[in-house]
Design an enzyme around this catalytic site. Structure first.
Site, PDB file in Angstrom:
ATOM      1  N   HIS A  33       5.722  -3.233   3.159  1.00 35.47           N
ATOM      2  CA  HIS A  33       5.596  -4.536   2.491  1.00 35.47           C
ATOM      3  C   HIS A  33       6.634  -5.521   3.045  1.00 35.47           C
ATOM      4  CE1 HIS A  33       4.196  -2.176  -1.309  1.00 35.47           C
ATOM      5  NE2 HIS A  33       3.115  -2.776  -0.814  1.00 35.47           N
ATOM      6  N   LYS A  57      -3.476  -0.433 -15.577  1.00 37.11           N
ATOM      7  CA  LYS A  57      -3.084   0.523 -14.542  1.00 37.11           C
ATOM      8  C   LYS A  57      -1.693   1.078 -14.852  1.00 37.11           C
ATOM      9  CE  LYS A  57      -2.794   0.635  -9.485  1.00 37.11           C
ATOM     10  NZ  LYS A  57      -2.850  -0.221  -8.295  1.00 37.11           N
ATOM     11  N   ARG A 115      -3.331  -2.016   7.677  1.00 38.29           N
ATOM     12  CA  ARG A 115      -2.750  -0.785   8.233  1.00 38.29           C
ATOM     13  C   ARG A 115      -3.690  -0.109   9.209  1.00 38.29           C
ATOM     14  NH1 ARG A 115      -1.356   1.469   2.392  1.00 38.29           N
ATOM     15  NH2 ARG A 115      -3.447   0.632   2.227  1.00 38.29           N
ATOM     16  N   SER A 150       2.556   2.655  -1.476  1.00 35.30           N
ATOM     17  CA  SER A 150       3.451   2.923  -2.614  1.00 35.30           C
ATOM     18  C   SER A 150       3.078   4.249  -3.263  1.00 35.30           C
ATOM     19  CB  SER A 150       3.341   1.795  -3.647  1.00 35.30           C
ATOM     20  OG  SER A 150       3.816   0.589  -3.099  1.00 35.30           O
TER      21      SER A 150
HETATM   22  O1  PNS Z   1      -1.031  -3.764  -3.852  1.00 37.82           O
HETATM   23  P1  PNS Z   1      -2.477  -3.808  -4.265  1.00 37.82           P
HETATM   24  O2  PNS Z   1      -2.672  -3.142  -5.616  1.00 37.82           O
HETATM   25  O3  PNS Z   1      -3.396  -3.273  -3.205  1.00 37.82           O
HETATM   26  O4  PNS Z   1      -2.830  -5.376  -4.439  1.00 37.82           O
HETATM   27  C1  PNS Z   1      -4.133  -5.791  -4.815  1.00 37.82           C
HETATM   28  C2  PNS Z   1      -4.160  -7.304  -5.126  1.00 37.82           C
HETATM   29  C3  PNS Z   1      -3.129  -7.652  -6.175  1.00 37.82           C
HETATM   30  C4  PNS Z   1      -3.830  -8.076  -3.872  1.00 37.82           C
HETATM   31  C5  PNS Z   1      -5.597  -7.652  -5.597  1.00 37.82           C
HETATM   32  O5  PNS Z   1      -6.028  -6.705  -6.520  1.00 37.82           O
HETATM   33  C6  PNS Z   1      -5.686  -9.021  -6.227  1.00 37.82           C
HETATM   34  O6  PNS Z   1      -5.618 -10.020  -5.545  1.00 37.82           O
HETATM   35  N1  PNS Z   1      -5.796  -9.047  -7.573  1.00 37.82           N
HETATM   36  C7  PNS Z   1      -5.795 -10.244  -8.359  1.00 37.82           C
HETATM   37  C8  PNS Z   1      -7.111 -10.421  -9.106  1.00 37.82           C
HETATM   38  C9  PNS Z   1      -8.116 -11.137  -8.239  1.00 37.82           C
HETATM   39  O7  PNS Z   1      -7.904 -12.238  -7.795  1.00 37.82           O
HETATM   40  N2  PNS Z   1      -9.248 -10.453  -7.995  1.00 37.82           N
HETATM   41  C10 PNS Z   1     -10.287 -10.931  -7.140  1.00 37.82           C
HETATM   42  C11 PNS Z   1     -10.018 -10.512  -5.699  1.00 37.82           C
HETATM   43  S1  PNS Z   1     -11.319 -11.016  -4.678  1.00 37.82           S
END
Ligand code: PNS
Length: 169
Positions: A27, A51, A100, A137
């Site tokens: 990150h 979660k 990645r 993570s």
């Molecule tokens: O570290 P992660 O859990 O892979 O991050 C995922 C994240 C936070 C980037 C993604 O779930 C997100 O953007 N969530 C916010 C809700 C949202 O906007 N959802 C629609 C995505 S198209």
């Protein structure tokens, strides 16, 4: 009036979103690279009460603030709801994500297209440094839980927090 002030916001902003439970070196690599490309980088920590997480949102924010303190242009905030709303409220036109491997691509492309369709925000993919391409993570937590050495995968302050939490719980 001429010059930058007359043309509205000229500040180039981007967001690096994620769960960051906890932040790891992969990150940090993406955030530091984004901080060199943009004037202001927001690290947006998603609040997801459904979660189960190892660290509370405030703990994650605190760790991220500590490890990004050296980058003068990084701000760290929590958000819930849609990422595009976070972007709209702060005039952020770009999301920066690390890729990645090809396996990341399908879902990331879906999200990028959805976010662009919702609000016009662009997503820029940065290829992860190969040193960190195997990291997540979840894996860091799993290895640390079973006593494996993750000292080369997370910043020292995160290692300390992980050891403390896993010894306690
Ligand atoms: O570290 P992660 O859990 O892979 O991050 C995922 C994240 C936070 C980037 C993604 O779930 C997100 O953007 N969530 C916010 C809700 C949202 O906007 N959802 C629609 C995505 S198209």
């Amino acid at each position: 009036m001429t010059g930058p002030e007359s043309e509205g916001s000229q500040v180039r902003r981007a967001v690096c979103p994620g769960s960051f439970d906890p932040i790891h070196n992969g990150h940090l690599d993406i955030i530091s690279r984004a901080s060199r490309l943009y004037d202001e980088v927001y690290v947006a920590v998603m609040i997801n009460k459904s979660k189960k997480s190892l660290f509370e949102v405030d703990e994650r924010l605190d760790l991220i603030r500590q490890v990004t303190a050296e980058y003068g242009n990084v701000r760290v905030e929590a958000f819930h709801g849609l990422l595009v709303d976070f972007c709209k409220q702060r005039d952020i036109p770009a999301i920066v994500k690390g890729l990645r491997a090809v396996s990341d691509f399908d879902y990331e492309l879906q999200m990028a297209q959805m976010n662009n369709g919702l609000s016009g925000v662009e997503t820029l993919f940065v290829p992860t440094n190969p040193t960190y391409s195997f990291m997540s993570s979840s894996l860091v937590k799993e290895v640390a839980t079973w006593g494996g050495d993750v000292s080369h995968l997370v910043p020292p302050v995160v290692l300390e927090a992980l050891n403390k939490r896993l010894r306690k719980d």
